[in-house]
Structure formats: structure tokens, C-alpha cells
Motif scaffolding. Structure first.
Motif, PDB file in Angstrom:
ATOM      1  N   LYS A 162      -5.671   4.986  -5.610  1.00 14.78           N
ATOM      2  CA  LYS A 162      -5.758   3.529  -5.716  1.00 14.78           C
ATOM      3  C   LYS A 162      -4.989   3.042  -6.941  1.00 14.78           C
ATOM      4  O   LYS A 162      -5.067   3.629  -8.017  1.00 14.78           O
ATOM      5  CB  LYS A 162      -7.235   3.119  -5.837  1.00 14.78           C
ATOM      6  N   VAL A 163      -4.223   1.962  -6.748  1.00 12.35           N
ATOM      7  CA  VAL A 163      -3.542   1.299  -7.854  1.00 12.35           C
ATOM      8  C   VAL A 163      -4.029  -0.148  -7.920  1.00 12.35           C
ATOM      9  O   VAL A 163      -4.096  -0.833  -6.908  1.00 12.35           O
ATOM     10  CB  VAL A 163      -2.013   1.330  -7.681  1.00 12.35           C
ATOM     11  N   THR A 164      -4.390  -0.583  -9.108  1.00  6.97           N
ATOM     12  CA  THR A 164      -4.840  -1.964  -9.313  1.00  6.97           C
ATOM     13  C   THR A 164      -3.669  -2.834  -9.720  1.00  6.97           C
ATOM     14  O   THR A 164      -2.956  -2.506 -10.670  1.00  6.97           O
ATOM     15  CB  THR A 164      -5.925  -2.021 -10.410  1.00  6.97           C
ATOM     16  N   LEU A 165      -3.478  -3.932  -8.987  1.00  6.57           N
ATOM     17  CA  LEU A 165      -2.484  -4.922  -9.390  1.00  6.57           C
ATOM     18  C   LEU A 165      -3.215  -6.101 -10.020  1.00  6.57           C
ATOM     19  O   LEU A 165      -4.073  -6.718  -9.395  1.00  6.57           O
ATOM     20  CB  LEU A 165      -1.641  -5.377  -8.194  1.00  6.57           C
ATOM     21  N   ALA A 194       1.585  -8.096 -12.363  1.00  7.99           N
ATOM     22  CA  ALA A 194       2.660  -8.655 -11.543  1.00  7.99           C
ATOM     23  C   ALA A 194       2.332 -10.110 -11.269  1.00  7.99           C
ATOM     24  O   ALA A 194       1.182 -10.529 -11.380  1.00  7.99           O
ATOM     25  CB  ALA A 194       2.800  -7.868 -10.233  1.00  7.99           C
ATOM     26  N   ALA A 195       3.364 -10.887 -10.917  1.00  8.26           N
ATOM     27  CA  ALA A 195       3.166 -12.311 -10.658  1.00  8.26           C
ATOM     28  C   ALA A 195       3.660 -12.650  -9.255  1.00  8.26           C
ATOM     29  O   ALA A 195       4.797 -12.330  -8.894  1.00  8.26           O
ATOM     30  CB  ALA A 195       3.904 -13.156 -11.691  1.00  8.26           C
ATOM     31  N   GLU A 203       4.344  -9.011  -4.550  1.00 10.44           N
ATOM     32  CA  GLU A 203       4.577  -8.519  -3.182  1.00 10.44           C
ATOM     33  C   GLU A 203       5.565  -7.354  -3.171  1.00 10.44           C
ATOM     34  O   GLU A 203       5.447  -6.424  -2.364  1.00 10.44           O
ATOM     35  CB  GLU A 203       5.035  -9.649  -2.263  1.00 10.44           C
ATOM     36  N   LYS A 204       6.538  -7.364  -4.105  1.00 12.52           N
ATOM     37  CA  LYS A 204       7.482  -6.242  -4.196  1.00 12.52           C
ATOM     38  C   LYS A 204       6.769  -4.968  -4.654  1.00 12.52           C
ATOM     39  O   LYS A 204       7.017  -3.874  -4.142  1.00 12.52           O
ATOM     40  CB  LYS A 204       8.598  -6.572  -5.203  1.00 12.52           C
ATOM     41  N   LYS A 215      -1.482 -12.450   3.620  1.00 11.15           N
ATOM     42  CA  LYS A 215      -2.054 -13.506   2.768  1.00 11.15           C
ATOM     43  C   LYS A 215      -1.288 -13.621   1.453  1.00 11.15           C
ATOM     44  O   LYS A 215      -1.120 -14.718   0.911  1.00 11.15           O
ATOM     45  CB  LYS A 215      -3.538 -13.230   2.515  1.00 11.15           C
ATOM     46  N   LEU A 216      -0.810 -12.477   0.959  1.00 10.37           N
ATOM     47  CA  LEU A 216      -0.026 -12.483  -0.272  1.00 10.37           C
ATOM     48  C   LEU A 216       1.287 -13.237  -0.059  1.00 10.37           C
ATOM     49  O   LEU A 216       1.736 -13.989  -0.938  1.00 10.37           O
ATOM     50  CB  LEU A 216       0.243 -11.046  -0.724  1.00 10.37           C
ATOM     51  N   ALA A 217       1.903 -13.067   1.107  1.00 10.62           N
ATOM     52  CA  ALA A 217       3.150 -13.781   1.418  1.00 10.62           C
ATOM     53  C   ALA A 217       2.911 -15.291   1.446  1.00 10.62           C
ATOM     54  O   ALA A 217       3.746 -16.077   0.980  1.00 10.62           O
ATOM     55  CB  ALA A 217       3.707 -13.305   2.748  1.00 10.62           C
TER      56      ALA A 217
END
Length: 282
Positions: free
Chosen positions: A3-6, A229-230, A250-251, A269-271
Motif C-alpha cells: 500500500k502507498v498513501t497519497l 501530490a496535487a 492522477e499521474k 472520481k479522481l479524474a
């Protein structure tokens, strides 16, 4: 699956540099859209002097207006005890403090030396500990400074250790002007990991020279599992000329998913949130 947290920075680091004042209702809507994406951490605003960052003058109103998801920590940046008191009153779930690894940037950004900035943070950490509010630490200019040039890795390690020793639960390492390369990122991490556990580090990269994803891959190799990230690649720092553009959430999510990491994010939803964020810029 690993798992990676953004840690979503769009509402604060993304918008703070916009010249056009954005309506409070639009800031609230952006946070609400992001709250539906699956984040566990969203930095909503900052309690800084409106004189220096006019865009954040409505910090308390934004935190009061959002629809809170109990699974999400809504964070605020606080430069000093006054800012901390404002964030606490507005019910921020956690706060962040920021120091620089370079003297030139510290003077331009917060008008004091590095050591003076660390002294300012001591009462914030003490108050937060008493209030049981987590504090995150940022280190700016971890590889390069717009005023001082390349940052020696040992300088970054010294500041990261200082913030960690003061009680910050996590240290976010910021490539403030987007000048880091995989080589300089690696050298910096080699120094920092000797004084702060890798599990307590996060990466914060700007995509000024389209190297952010390369640098994130280097960090993944070192074991970092949290990245700032933004959404929509918004923003940058008002005191770092030419450094607009945090790496787009998103990238990063797409890269992580392609490498088999889980983020918990809904990319559709992110898009939608990204499109709204980019429309705010005009």
C-alpha cells in the motif's frame, strides 16, 4: 499488495499560488470531491498571514464548510503558534510545520534563519502534543534551492532529524523547485535515512522538469510509501520562482497501480476532481 498513501495537497499547496482569488465555495467543493476519491489524508488549507498568502485568508471558513469523512484526516499548514491556534479552533485533524534545508529559502519564505524557524516550532509541537493533534514536518529545497543552488544532502538530513526529534510523526521531503534528479534524490535519501527511519519519510516532488515520477520511483526503491501530490498538477510555492506544478495525483496513482501498488483511490472520481481543479485555474 503493498500500500502507498497519497497525501492530497491540491486545496492548499495547489491553490496557494493562484493570483486570482478563488471562491470559498469552490474550495469547499474541491475538498468534497476529493473526499469521495478514497484519500486518507487531504491538506485543506493553511493558517498563514493573509498579508503574505491572500488565497488562504478563508482557511477557517473552508474547514467549517467541508463535508467531513471520518476516515479522512483533514490537515492544515501552520507556521507558528498563532496559526496552530487557528487550525485547532477550526478542527483541523492534524497540522504541518515547514522548515527549509537552505538558508536562502528560509529567509525568503518565512523571513528567518533555519535555526530561528526551528525555535518557532517548539511551542507548536508542545501545544499539539498537549492537544493530541499529530504534527507533520516539511523540509523544503531538499536537493536544490532557487537562491543557494544545490543543497548538500547533510543539510537536508540535519533538518529532517531536527523535525523528527521534535515530535513530527512524518517528514515530507520537498523538491520545492522541481530540480531534483534520480541521482540527487538518491544521494539525499542516503543521507536522510541514516537519521530518520524510512517508514517516517514522505516524498514531495514538483514536476517542473518532468522528473517527478522518476524521482518517486527512486523513493519507492528506498522503501518510501507516502507521497504528496496535487490533483490536476496544481500549484507550487510563491517563494520559489518558476516552480509551479506539483506532480499530478492522477499521474502518481496511475504509475503506482501499474507497478502493483494499492492506493485505495478511485481513478474515475479522481479524474472528475482533477477537471474541477483545473477549471478553477481558468
Amino acid at each position: 499488495m503493498d500500500k502507498v498513501t497519497l497525501f492530497e495537497m491540491g486545496p492548499r499547496d495547489g491553490l496557494q499560488n493562484e493570483k486570482k482569488l478563488i471562491d470559498t465555495t469552490d474550495k469547499i467543493k474541491l475538498v468534497d470531491l476529493l473526499s469521495e476519491c478514497g484519500f486518507s489524508k487531504i491538506e485543506v488549507t493553511s493558517f498563514v498571514s493573509p498579508k503574505w498568502v491572500p488565497q488562504m485568508a478563508d482557511a477557517a471558513d473552508v474547514l467549517a464548510g467541508i463535508h467531513r469523512n471520518p476516515a479522512i484526516a483533514y490537515a492544515a499548514l501552520t507556521p507558528n503558534l498563532r496559526g496552530y491556534d487557528g487550525a485547532k479552533a477550526a478542527r483541523a485533524d492534524e497540522v504541518a510545520i515547514f522548515a527549509s534545508a537552505s538558508e536562502g529559502f528560509s529567509q525568503k519564505n518565512i523571513n528567518c534563519s533555519i535555526d530561528e524557524s526551528l525555535e518557532r516550532f517548539a511551542p507548536v509541537l508542545a501545544a499539539a502534543k498537549a492537544d493530541n493533534i499529530p504534527v507533520r514536518g516539511y523540509v523544503s529545497c531538499v536537493t536544490d534551492c532557487p537562491y543557494d543552488g544545490p543543497t548538500p544532502p547533510e543539510n537536508t538530513a540535519r533538518i529532517a532529524k531536527a523535525l523528527y526529534d521534535m515530535g513530527c510523526y512524518e517528514i515530507s521531503l520537498g523538491d520545492t523547485i522541481g530540480a531534483a534528479t534520480p541521482e540527487t534524490t538518491s544521494l539525499m535519501l542516503q543521507a536522510v535515512q541514516q537519521v530518520v527511519p524510512i517508514a517516517k519519510l514522505a516524498g514531495h516532488f514538483h514536476d517542473t522538469h518532468a522528473r517527478a515520477l522518476d524521482n518517486i520511483e527512486v523513493c519507492l526503491g528506498y522503501g518510501l510509501r507516502t507521497f504528496d501530490a496535487a490533483v490536476g498538477g496544481l500549484g507550487g510555492c510563491p517563494y520559489a520562482p518558476g516552480a509551479k506544478g506539483n506532480v499530478a495525483t492522477e499521474k502518481v496513482a496511475t504509475l503506482l497501480h501499474s507497478k502493483g501498488f494499492a492506493t485505495g483511490l478511485d481513478l474515475e472520481k479522481l479524474a472528475k476532481a482533477s477537471q474541477f481543479a483545473q477549471n478553477l485555474k481558468g
